[in-house]
Design an enzyme around this catalytic site. Sequence first.
Site, PDB file in Angstrom:
ATOM      1  N   HIS A  68       0.795   4.376  -2.698  1.00 13.61           N
ATOM      2  CA  HIS A  68       0.658   5.776  -2.310  1.00 13.61           C
ATOM      3  C   HIS A  68       1.870   6.592  -2.749  1.00 13.61           C
ATOM      4  CE1 HIS A  68      -2.920   5.855   0.607  1.00 13.61           C
ATOM      5  NE2 HIS A  68      -2.937   4.698  -0.007  1.00 13.61           N
ATOM      6  N   ARG A  86       0.837  -1.209   0.000  1.00  9.03           N
ATOM      7  CA  ARG A  86       0.000   0.000   0.000  1.00  9.03           C
ATOM      8  C   ARG A  86       0.873   1.261   0.000  1.00  9.03           C
ATOM      9  NH1 ARG A  86      -3.347   2.781   4.274  1.00  9.03           N
ATOM     10  NH2 ARG A  86      -4.846   3.989   3.062  1.00  9.03           N
ATOM     11  N   HIS A 111      -5.759  -6.246  -2.465  1.00 13.11           N
ATOM     12  CA  HIS A 111      -6.667  -6.324  -1.316  1.00 13.11           C
ATOM     13  C   HIS A 111      -6.966  -7.763  -0.925  1.00 13.11           C
ATOM     14  CE1 HIS A 111      -8.186  -1.933  -2.096  1.00 13.11           C
ATOM     15  NE2 HIS A 111      -6.957  -1.985  -1.646  1.00 13.11           N
ATOM     16  N   ASN A 156      -3.789   8.738   4.084  1.00  9.53           N
ATOM     17  CA  ASN A 156      -2.576   8.021   4.485  1.00  9.53           C
ATOM     18  C   ASN A 156      -2.907   6.999   5.552  1.00  9.53           C
ATOM     19  OD1 ASN A 156      -2.761   8.989   7.077  1.00  9.53           O
ATOM     20  ND2 ASN A 156      -0.810  10.015   7.083  1.00  9.53           N
TER      21      ASN A 156
HETATM   22  C1  HEM Z   1      -8.146   2.003  -6.676  1.00 10.86           C
HETATM   23  C2  HEM Z   1      -8.099   2.387  -5.640  1.00 10.86           C
HETATM   24  C3  HEM Z   1      -7.803   1.905  -4.244  1.00 10.86           C
HETATM   25  C4  HEM Z   1      -8.530   2.241  -3.169  1.00 10.86           C
HETATM   26  C5  HEM Z   1      -9.760   3.109  -3.123  1.00 10.86           C
HETATM   27  C6  HEM Z   1      -7.918   1.593  -2.046  1.00 10.86           C
HETATM   28  C7  HEM Z   1      -8.354   1.733  -0.748  1.00 10.86           C
HETATM   29  C8  HEM Z   1      -7.803   1.099   0.332  1.00 10.86           C
HETATM   30  C9  HEM Z   1      -8.241   1.269   1.670  1.00 10.86           C
HETATM   31  C10 HEM Z   1      -9.328   2.217   2.120  1.00 10.86           C
HETATM   32  C11 HEM Z   1      -7.498   0.458   2.455  1.00 10.86           C
HETATM   33  C12 HEM Z   1      -7.586   0.299   3.959  1.00 10.86           C
HETATM   34  C13 HEM Z   1      -6.452   1.050   4.611  1.00 10.86           C
HETATM   35  C14 HEM Z   1      -6.467   0.996   6.111  1.00 10.86           C
HETATM   36  O1  HEM Z   1      -7.521   0.896   6.706  1.00 10.86           O
HETATM   37  O2  HEM Z   1      -5.377   1.047   6.721  1.00 10.86           O
HETATM   38  C15 HEM Z   1      -6.578  -0.225   1.610  1.00 10.86           C
HETATM   39  C16 HEM Z   1      -5.668  -1.141   2.041  1.00 10.86           C
HETATM   40  C17 HEM Z   1      -4.763  -1.755   1.215  1.00 10.86           C
HETATM   41  N1  HEM Z   1      -4.558  -1.476  -0.111  1.00 10.86           N
HETATM   42 FE1  HEM Z   1      -5.729  -0.356  -1.299  1.00 10.86          FE
HETATM   43  N2  HEM Z   1      -6.853   0.869  -2.457  1.00 10.86           N
HETATM   44  C18 HEM Z   1      -6.734   1.038  -3.800  1.00 10.86           C
HETATM   45  C19 HEM Z   1      -5.768   0.504  -4.602  1.00 10.86           C
HETATM   46  C20 HEM Z   1      -4.739  -0.287  -4.155  1.00 10.86           C
HETATM   47  C21 HEM Z   1      -3.622  -0.701  -4.959  1.00 10.86           C
HETATM   48  C22 HEM Z   1      -3.380  -0.301  -6.405  1.00 10.86           C
HETATM   49  C23 HEM Z   1      -2.837  -1.475  -4.168  1.00 10.86           C
HETATM   50  C24 HEM Z   1      -1.559  -2.156  -4.511  1.00 10.86           C
HETATM   51  C25 HEM Z   1      -1.378  -2.903  -5.510  1.00 10.86           C
HETATM   52  C26 HEM Z   1      -3.469  -1.559  -2.870  1.00 10.86           C
HETATM   53  C27 HEM Z   1      -3.018  -2.310  -1.818  1.00 10.86           C
HETATM   54  C28 HEM Z   1      -3.564  -2.285  -0.554  1.00 10.86           C
HETATM   55  C29 HEM Z   1      -3.099  -3.139   0.531  1.00 10.86           C
HETATM   56  C30 HEM Z   1      -2.031  -4.208   0.450  1.00 10.86           C
HETATM   57  C31 HEM Z   1      -3.846  -2.789   1.653  1.00 10.86           C
HETATM   58  C32 HEM Z   1      -3.711  -3.344   3.068  1.00 10.86           C
HETATM   59  C33 HEM Z   1      -2.815  -2.390   3.828  1.00 10.86           C
HETATM   60  C34 HEM Z   1      -2.412  -2.807   5.218  1.00 10.86           C
HETATM   61  O3  HEM Z   1      -2.616  -3.954   5.615  1.00 10.86           O
HETATM   62  O4  HEM Z   1      -1.847  -1.964   5.927  1.00 10.86           O
HETATM   63  N3  HEM Z   1      -4.601  -0.809  -2.891  1.00 10.86           N
HETATM   64  N4  HEM Z   1      -6.788   0.185   0.312  1.00 10.86           N
HETATM   65  C1  NAG Z   2      -1.277  10.316   8.768  1.00 10.07           C
HETATM   66  O1  NAG Z   2      -1.918  11.541   8.871  1.00 10.07           O
HETATM   67  C2  NAG Z   2      -2.337  11.875  10.156  1.00 10.07           C
HETATM   68  C3  NAG Z   2      -3.091  13.177  10.068  1.00 10.07           C
HETATM   69  O2  NAG Z   2      -4.056  13.093   9.092  1.00 10.07           O
HETATM   70  C4  NAG Z   2      -1.119  11.978  11.086  1.00 10.07           C
HETATM   71  O3  NAG Z   2      -1.530  12.256  12.382  1.00 10.07           O
HETATM   72  C5  NAG Z   2      -0.385  10.643  11.058  1.00 10.07           C
HETATM   73  O4  NAG Z   2       0.804  10.734  11.818  1.00 10.07           O
HETATM   74  C6  NAG Z   2      -0.031  10.252   9.642  1.00 10.07           C
HETATM   75  N1  NAG Z   2       0.509   8.910   9.624  1.00 10.07           N
HETATM   76  C7  NAG Z   2       1.753   8.634   9.266  1.00 10.07           C
HETATM   77  C8  NAG Z   2       2.127   7.204   9.261  1.00 10.07           C
HETATM   78  O5  NAG Z   2       2.535   9.490   8.949  1.00 10.07           O
END
Ligand code: HEM
Ligand code: NAG
Length: 343
Positions: free
Chosen positions: A63, A59, A187, A91
């Site tokens: 980003h 992720r 995901h 983020n």
């Molecule tokens: C198209 C748009 C995308 C949206 C709207 C989206 C949205 C999100 C959201 C909302 C989360 C949850 C984050 C959290 O709660 O910490 C997430 C997690 C994640 N996303 Fe996406 N994502 C997108 C595309 C991608 C892409 C392109 C990748 C990589 C190839 C990716 C890989 C991941 C992974 C691996 C997680 C899990 C992160 C973790 O465990 O910390 N996502 N994503």
């Molecule tokens: C993500 O943003 C929040 C504020 O929106 C900040 O407090 C936090 O430290 C940031 N997280 C990281 C991993 O930098």
Amino acid sequence: MEAFLLALLTLTLLVNSTFCQNLQIHFYNTSCPQAEIVSKNISTQFFTADPSLPAGLLRLQFHDCWTRGCDGSVLIDSTEQNIAEKEAPPNLTLRGFEVIDAIKAVLEKECQGIVSCADILAMATRDGCAFAGGSAYDLKTGRRDGTISIMSEVNMPGPSFSVSEALANFEAKGLDLDDLITLLGGHSMGFAHCGFFLDRLYNFDGSGQPDPTISPNTLQTLLNACPQSLESNTNVSLDPKVFINQDTSTPFKLDSSFYQAVLAAEAVLQLDQELAFGNSTLPVVNDYVAKPDNFRKKFAKAMIKLTEVQVKTGQEGEIRLNCSVVNPVGSPNSAPSLAPSPN
Ligand code: HEM
Ligand SMILES: *[C@@H]1O[C@H](CO)[C@@H](O)[C@H](O)[C@H]1NC(C)=O
Ligand SMILES: *[C@@H]1O[C@H](CO)[C@@H](O)[C@H](O)[C@H]1NC(C)=O
Ligand SMILES: *[C@@H]1O[C@H](CO)[C@@H](O)[C@H](O)[C@H]1NC(C)=O
Ligand SMILES: *[C@@H]1O[C@H](CO)[C@@H](O)[C@H](O)[C@H]1NC(C)=O
Ligand SMILES: *[C@@H]1O[C@H](CO)[C@@H](O)[C@H](O)[C@H]1NC(C)=O
Ligand SMILES: *[C@@H]1O[C@H](CO)[C@@H](O)[C@H](O)[C@H]1NC(C)=O
């Protein structure tokens, strides 16, 4: 006049040949031959201790590439003068920074000022994907680090985007619908915090009801994990999380189980679930469920595309010495002053 034009042409060619050095496989094989092996060694130690980290890095990579290209700018900390990308609301809970810092620390000792933070993130992500069961793709290196990281520039797609909105966002980065569907397969592993899908649980589109497309079992799990009182929560560290892929006993495996979840109406994010409903997306979802190997191959290809979005190469940017901090102006490794000003 002709002489002037010739001089101009020569200058242009010269500048181009300096600036357009492309990414290469094993870019560091003479300058820091151990870069790849050291990086893999260290990241693997982290992954073994915490198998959820490949998801965090994947992720983070996404980003990074989305704001000013894959230039490590997501790693930069805010300063008194500047609020960095990291602080942007989407983020939320970006993680895995410690893996990058650990690799950087060792590589700075062994090959000072040579290996960019952007490449370290790309290498660690590639090795993380392989650790999690994906294919190890042929990653080119030679990315340079950006010097600019600005919160207000972050423009990530949101979890409630429609497929066509997300596609427009991807196309602006040179990625297509197939890449979008395939990369969302990321995901299949990791976490999602309630705040990203709470809108689906209690009052979907102002209906006072949950999103009717969520399967009953998944809805119950998500309701249990995310009480309605969270609607007033503003503190990210207090937001509970669930596995982003509900349809798997292997929450940290990068595999096609995500697409099974989509078909079973078990996707946690609204955008993910939408993949099941569109003419243009459903055939690909079906294909990945039927032929997991197609997903593996196409995911690897799409990752190569993702990690090459708007990269800086040649003389652009700098090689940051500390991934959290832009090199001090005027220091030997700092970017030339012709770099765009952060204003
Ligand atoms: C198209 C748009 C995308 C949206 C709207 C989206 C949205 C999100 C959201 C909302 C989360 C949850 C984050 C959290 O709660 O910490 C997430 C997690 C994640 N996303 Fe996406 N994502 C997108 C595309 C991608 C892409 C392109 C990748 C990589 C190839 C990716 C890989 C991941 C992974 C691996 C997680 C899990 C992160 C973790 O465990 O910390 N996502 N994503
Ligand atoms: C993500 O943003 C929040 C504020 O929106 C900040 O407090 C936090 O430290 C940031 N997280 C990281 C991993 O930098
Ligand atoms: C790295 O080594 C390969 C051969 O093993 C060579 O073809 C390639 O040009 C080298 N790349 C660099 C950047 O030196
Ligand atoms: C990997 O790291 C371990 C522990 O730091 C070290 O003993 C080992 O030699 C390293 N292996 C490689 C291939 O660098
Ligand atoms: C958010 O919650 C964490 C964990 O309870 C706490 O340490 C922190 O102070 C809270 N932050 C804010 C801004 O309330
Ligand atoms: C789905 O595809 C069919 C033809 O393949 C077309 O007639 C129909 O309008 C499409 N439906 C939507 C919602 O795009
Ligand atoms: C990198 O910079 C951050 C932020 O200034 C600092 O906390 C950290 O100790 C530095 N790391 C190294 C290895 O110097």
